[in-house]
Design an enzyme around this catalytic site. Structure first.
Site, PDB file in Angstrom:
ATOM      1  N   GLN A   1     -20.656 -31.581 -16.670  1.00 19.20           N
ATOM      2  CA  GLN A   1     -21.504 -31.814 -17.846  1.00 19.20           C
ATOM      3  C   GLN A   1     -21.971 -30.461 -18.392  1.00 19.20           C
ATOM      4  OE1 GLN A   1     -24.715 -34.581 -16.969  1.00 19.20           O
ATOM      5  NE2 GLN A   1     -24.028 -35.979 -18.559  1.00 19.20           N
TER       6      GLN A   1
ATOM      7  N   ASN B   1     -26.392 -34.260 -14.054  1.00 18.02           N
ATOM      8  CA  ASN B   1     -26.339 -32.799 -14.079  1.00 18.02           C
ATOM      9  C   ASN B   1     -27.250 -32.175 -15.141  1.00 18.02           C
ATOM     10  OD1 ASN B   1     -25.384 -30.155 -14.637  1.00 18.02           O
ATOM     11  ND2 ASN B   1     -23.441 -30.585 -13.661  1.00 18.02           N
ATOM     12  N   TRP B   2     -26.937 -32.414 -16.417  1.00 13.29           N
ATOM     13  CA  TRP B   2     -27.756 -31.693 -17.411  1.00 13.29           C
ATOM     14  C   TRP B   2     -29.144 -32.298 -17.547  1.00 13.29           C
ATOM     15  CZ3 TRP B   2     -26.733 -31.729 -23.374  1.00 13.29           C
ATOM     16  CH2 TRP B   2     -26.468 -33.018 -23.845  1.00 13.29           C
TER      17      TRP B   2
ATOM     18  N   GLU C   1     -35.231 -42.575 -24.532  1.00 13.38           N
ATOM     19  CA  GLU C   1     -34.042 -41.736 -24.352  1.00 13.38           C
ATOM     20  C   GLU C   1     -33.674 -41.063 -25.673  1.00 13.38           C
ATOM     21  OE1 GLU C   1     -30.741 -44.050 -22.933  1.00 13.38           O
ATOM     22  OE2 GLU C   1     -29.444 -42.306 -22.633  1.00 13.38           O
TER      23      GLU C   1
ATOM     24  N   TYR D   1     -29.888 -45.345 -15.333  1.00  9.71           N
ATOM     25  CA  TYR D   1     -29.288 -44.134 -14.727  1.00  9.71           C
ATOM     26  C   TYR D   1     -29.989 -43.836 -13.397  1.00  9.71           C
ATOM     27  CZ  TYR D   1     -27.748 -43.336 -19.585  1.00  9.71           C
ATOM     28  OH  TYR D   1     -27.223 -43.449 -20.846  1.00  9.71           O
TER      29      TYR D   1
ATOM     30  N   TYR E   1     -25.429 -49.560 -11.382  1.00  7.96           N
ATOM     31  CA  TYR E   1     -24.726 -48.637 -12.277  1.00  7.96           C
ATOM     32  C   TYR E   1     -23.220 -48.755 -12.082  1.00  7.96           C
ATOM     33  CZ  TYR E   1     -23.126 -44.468 -14.677  1.00  7.96           C
ATOM     34  OH  TYR E   1     -22.480 -43.625 -15.538  1.00  7.96           O
TER      35      TYR E   1
ATOM     36  N   ASP F   1     -21.718 -38.893 -25.410  1.00  2.54           N
ATOM     37  CA  ASP F   1     -20.614 -39.772 -25.022  1.00  2.54           C
ATOM     38  C   ASP F   1     -19.813 -40.411 -26.154  1.00  2.54           C
ATOM     39  OD1 ASP F   1     -22.046 -39.184 -22.750  1.00  2.54           O
ATOM     40  OD2 ASP F   1     -22.262 -41.243 -22.071  1.00  2.54           O
TER      41      ASP F   1
ATOM     42  N   TYR G   1     -26.795 -44.734 -29.807  1.00  2.00           N
ATOM     43  CA  TYR G   1     -26.526 -43.663 -28.851  1.00  2.00           C
ATOM     44  C   TYR G   1     -26.261 -42.317 -29.548  1.00  2.00           C
ATOM     45  CZ  TYR G   1     -25.265 -42.803 -23.886  1.00  2.00           C
ATOM     46  OH  TYR G   1     -25.204 -42.388 -22.580  1.00  2.00           O
ATOM     47  N   TRP G   2     -25.040 -41.802 -29.559  1.00  2.00           N
ATOM     48  CA  TRP G   2     -24.796 -40.469 -30.128  1.00  2.00           C
ATOM     49  C   TRP G   2     -24.183 -40.543 -31.531  1.00  2.00           C
ATOM     50  CZ3 TRP G   2     -26.860 -36.191 -28.062  1.00  2.00           C
ATOM     51  CH2 TRP G   2     -27.293 -36.260 -26.730  1.00  2.00           C
TER      52      TRP G   2
ATOM     53  N   ARG H   1     -25.605 -49.072 -27.466  1.00  2.00           N
ATOM     54  CA  ARG H   1     -24.709 -48.465 -26.472  1.00  2.00           C
ATOM     55  C   ARG H   1     -23.282 -48.365 -27.033  1.00  2.00           C
ATOM     56  NH1 ARG H   1     -26.216 -45.591 -22.341  1.00  2.00           N
ATOM     57  NH2 ARG H   1     -24.266 -46.173 -21.344  1.00  2.00           N
TER      58      ARG H   1
HETATM   59  C1  DGY Z   1     -23.266 -43.376 -18.994  1.00  4.23           C
HETATM   60  O1  DGY Z   1     -23.019 -44.053 -18.008  1.00  4.23           O
HETATM   61  O2  DGY Z   1     -23.455 -43.820 -20.125  1.00  4.23           O
HETATM   62  C2  DGY Z   1     -23.442 -41.942 -18.827  1.00  4.23           C
HETATM   63  O3  DGY Z   1     -23.823 -41.335 -20.001  1.00  4.23           O
HETATM   64  C3  DGY Z   1     -22.240 -41.277 -18.294  1.00  4.23           C
HETATM   65  O4  DGY Z   1     -22.633 -40.001 -17.945  1.00  4.23           O
END
Ligand code: DGY
Length: 429
Positions: free
Chosen positions: A105, A38-39, A395, A33, A85, A165, A351-352, A198
């Site tokens: 965000q 933003n957040w 992360e 990244y 990216y 995400d 990830y989430w 991911r």
């Molecule tokens: C990503 O690229 O995975 C980011 O989370 C998008 O904001």
């Protein structure tokens, strides 16, 4: 933890924030990244404020300087080029200088600004006044662009707006997104991080289809509100915005802006009403709502407990939610997993879809404390502390094994350590 270990970890956290500083803004982590998010930036300001209050204000100011004319504050600001990216400025087609993405965000900035203002290090009121005006325009944009019918719930138009995400909440709403025109593209995230940690290709195709939809419609908020294939009231986004409105009202009053305070209070009330529609009697918690189909998400996520962060939760509901939290905690070693660990879709390192995130833990813990659940809040803080101390500044973390996932030397994890998880003097052994 002893004093020496605490000091070593504090020092590592400060070093991470300094090394990720790109001059007025902090990247989340290098390679994965490489821009301003933003957040991330807003939450990083909390850590910065523990050793450089001036730099913490600058972090927010730099982010908010990229505000669009319509009030939106974008989710990525591409201050400098970086080929590492994807999707970059060309894919977003936002026609802005500096280039930005076309989505937003979770607006944690007002909550952070309130904390910076209340900091013992003597706030500069003029800085706060400027931020208050910018934040008011951003929050009003949420009301106008994302809740044009005034229902009290704001919609997200892309899973990336939630910041969470690939949460299973998005699987059903995303399933109708047409990916036939997406074409070939090269992901960069899986060149930096193991693919098992991911989102999957099918998710990414849909993410790209939604980016292309916005770009092809020049990010026109009216067109998007009527035709976006994805239009979902995320429980996390709505909780964070509600909380941000009450913090903005407080800050606006403190700096002598009563009209802004009144507007923020009115918007907060409206959001509180809308939030009722996120309550699921069946699940015993708050969940996201697909506004296209009026279908609630079928499962709880860590975002469900952000209801405590948003404001006060009715005691009967709060008790029910706390019992569920205890059930989750029986299933994992470290709380709070991002998704229900009793659910077959739970994936401890993707990830989430399972991992623990320090920033979400901070928000939940903050909300629990305000609602009187001090012990439960503390358990979350000590779990976060153990994850970071044993594994590092990742992360995110597996709630089962403490394995670190995603990027390392991660800014918001370092920030949460400094501002919240590090031991207090009476916690040093
Ligand atoms: C990503 O690229 O995975 C980011 O989370 C998008 O904001």
């Amino acid at each position: 933890m002893d004093q020496k270990s605490k000091e070593a970890l504090d020092e590592s956290a400060r070093t991470i924030l300094k090394q990720n500083d790109r001059g007025g803004y902090t990247i989340p982590t290098k390679d994965l990244y490489p821009f301003q998010w933003n957040w991330d930036s807003s939450l990083v300001a909390l850590g910065l404020s523990t050793f450089d209050l001036d730099r913490a204000w600058t972090e927010l100011e730099t982010l908010l300087s990229a505000q669009w004319d319509n009030g939106m504050v974008p989710h990525i600001v591409f201050w400098k080029d970086d080929e590492g990216y994807f999707p970059g400025p060309g894919e977003w087609g936002a026609q802005r200088t500096p280039p930005t993405s076309g989505i937003t965000q979770p607006p944690v900035a007002a909550t952070v600004a309130r904390r910076l203002f209340a900091h013992p290090g003597n706030p500069d009121a003029r800085r706060a006044v400027r931020l208050v005006e910018t934040l008011d325009r951003w929050h009003q944009w949420f009301a106008d662009a994302r809740d044009p019918n005034g229902t009290g719930l704001v919609a997200i138009i892309h899973p990336w707006e939630s910041g969470r995400d690939n949460l299973p909440d998005w699987d059903v709403p995303l399933s109708i997104v047409d990916t036939s025109g997406v074409g070939e593209y090269r992901r960069r995230d899986t060149e930096h991080v193991d693919a098992s940690q991911r989102p999957q290709k099918a998710d990414y195709d849909r993410y790209m289809a939604l980016v292309q939809f916005g770009r092809d419609n020049a990010w026109d908020t009216d067109v998007i509100a009527h035709h976006s294939p994805f239009w979902v009231a995320d429980v996390g986004m709505n909780a964070i915005l509600r909380r941000a409105e009450t913090d903005l009202a407080w800050l606006a009053d403190a700096v002598g802006k009563p009209l802004i305070a009144a507007r923020a209070t009115a918007r907060a009330r409206q959001l509180e009403k809308g939030f009722e529609r996120l309550w699921s009697e069946k699940l015993g918690g708050y969940v996201s709502l697909d506004l296209k189909t009026n279908q609630q998400a079928s499962d709880l996520s860590a975002g469900s407990w952000l209801a405590f962060y948003a404001g006060s939760v009715h005691p009967a509901r709060a008790e029910q939610m706390m019992q569920l939290l205890a059930k989750w905690q029986e299933k994992v070693r470290y709380s709070v997993p991002s998704f229900d660990p009793t659910n077959p879709l739970f994936d401890d390192i993707r990830y989430w879809r399972g991992p623990v995130w320090a920033i979400i833990n901070w928000m939940i813990s903050e909300g629990l404390t305000r609602n009187g659940y001090v012990q439960a809040a503390d358990r979350i803080r000590t779990d976060t502390r153990a994850l970071i101390a044993d594994t590092g500044f990742f992360e995110y973390f597996s709630p089962l094994t403490a394995q670190g996932g995603g990027g390392d030397f991660f800014s918001w994890t370092a920030s949460m350590w400094l501002s919240w998880a590090t031991p207090l003097p009476d916690e040093i052994a």
